[in-house]
Design a protein around this motif. Sequence first.
Motif, PDB file in Angstrom:
ATOM      1  N   PHE A  98     116.616  27.120  50.272  1.00  0.00           N
ATOM      2  CA  PHE A  98     116.557  25.668  50.444  1.00  0.00           C
ATOM      3  C   PHE A  98     117.913  25.104  50.062  1.00  0.00           C
ATOM      4  CE2 PHE A  98     115.973  21.423  48.648  1.00  0.00           C
ATOM      5  CZ  PHE A  98     115.378  20.771  49.720  1.00  0.00           C
ATOM      6  N   ALA A  99     118.510  24.320  50.960  1.00  0.00           N
ATOM      7  CA  ALA A  99     119.818  23.722  50.687  1.00  0.00           C
ATOM      8  C   ALA A  99     119.738  22.219  50.934  1.00  0.00           C
ATOM      9  CB  ALA A  99     120.888  24.346  51.575  1.00  0.00           C
ATOM     10  N   ASP A 100     120.156  21.467  49.952  1.00  0.00           N
ATOM     11  CA  ASP A 100     120.161  20.005  50.027  1.00  0.00           C
ATOM     12  C   ASP A 100     121.537  19.516  49.593  1.00  0.00           C
ATOM     13  OD1 ASP A 100     119.634  17.292  49.991  1.00  0.00           O
ATOM     14  OD2 ASP A 100     118.324  17.370  48.236  1.00  0.00           O
ATOM     15  N   PRO A 101     122.563  19.700  50.460  1.00  0.00           N
ATOM     16  CA  PRO A 101     123.914  19.292  50.080  1.00  0.00           C
ATOM     17  C   PRO A 101     123.988  17.772  49.884  1.00  0.00           C
ATOM     18  CG  PRO A 101     123.899  20.405  52.223  1.00  0.00           C
ATOM     19  CD  PRO A 101     122.493  20.265  51.788  1.00  0.00           C
ATOM     20  N   PRO A 102     124.909  17.318  49.057  1.00  0.00           N
ATOM     21  CA  PRO A 102     125.071  15.872  48.874  1.00  0.00           C
ATOM     22  C   PRO A 102     125.290  15.178  50.214  1.00  0.00           C
ATOM     23  CG  PRO A 102     126.417  17.081  47.293  1.00  0.00           C
ATOM     24  CD  PRO A 102     125.867  18.091  48.258  1.00  0.00           C
ATOM     25  N   TYR A 103     124.650  14.039  50.398  1.00  0.00           N
ATOM     26  CA  TYR A 103     124.761  13.324  51.664  1.00  0.00           C
ATOM     27  C   TYR A 103     126.188  12.874  51.940  1.00  0.00           C
ATOM     28  CZ  TYR A 103     119.721  13.136  52.587  1.00  0.00           C
ATOM     29  OH  TYR A 103     118.415  13.452  52.881  1.00  0.00           O
TER      30      TYR A 103
END
Length: 165
Positions: A98-103
């Motif tokens: 799961f990857a949630d890079p900074p917007y």
Amino acid sequence: MRPTPDRVREAVFNILGQHLDDMSFLDLFAGTGAMGLEAASRGARRSTLVEADLDAFATCEANIRALGVEDRVRAIRGDAARVARDLAEAGEAYDVVFADPPYGDPPERTAALVEQIDGSTLLEADGVLVLQMKRGLPLPAAPRLALQAPRYYGITTILVYERPT
């Protein structure tokens, strides 16, 4: 830090299935570690939280201790792409990444991370990469992975890439 909204977190686990029994879960850009910790609460045998920010990393560690899951959840401080490379080189592979890079990150950085994961052994043979990104950005290509239809939740896009078996 931008935590994953409850609605989006619920949607991701609905996509993955409610129970992650005996799976391994890698949470890149972990923030507080909520996604990786929830994976552990849903039965993941191993969860790794990766966070570069010192304060957020300390929160991850505190949350791991508070929940008493040190035996199957670990936190690693460092840049997500570098740690992902190091984990793959060490022979580690995950059922779910799961990857949630900074917007605010440039889209090229997210695309490079997806390409890196696509070309590595970080995903198990039937593994899944879940990418949370800002809606409206170009969808990163992953030639070796099959992309499901994007899902949209407000300003968030959820992309699911599957490694064909």
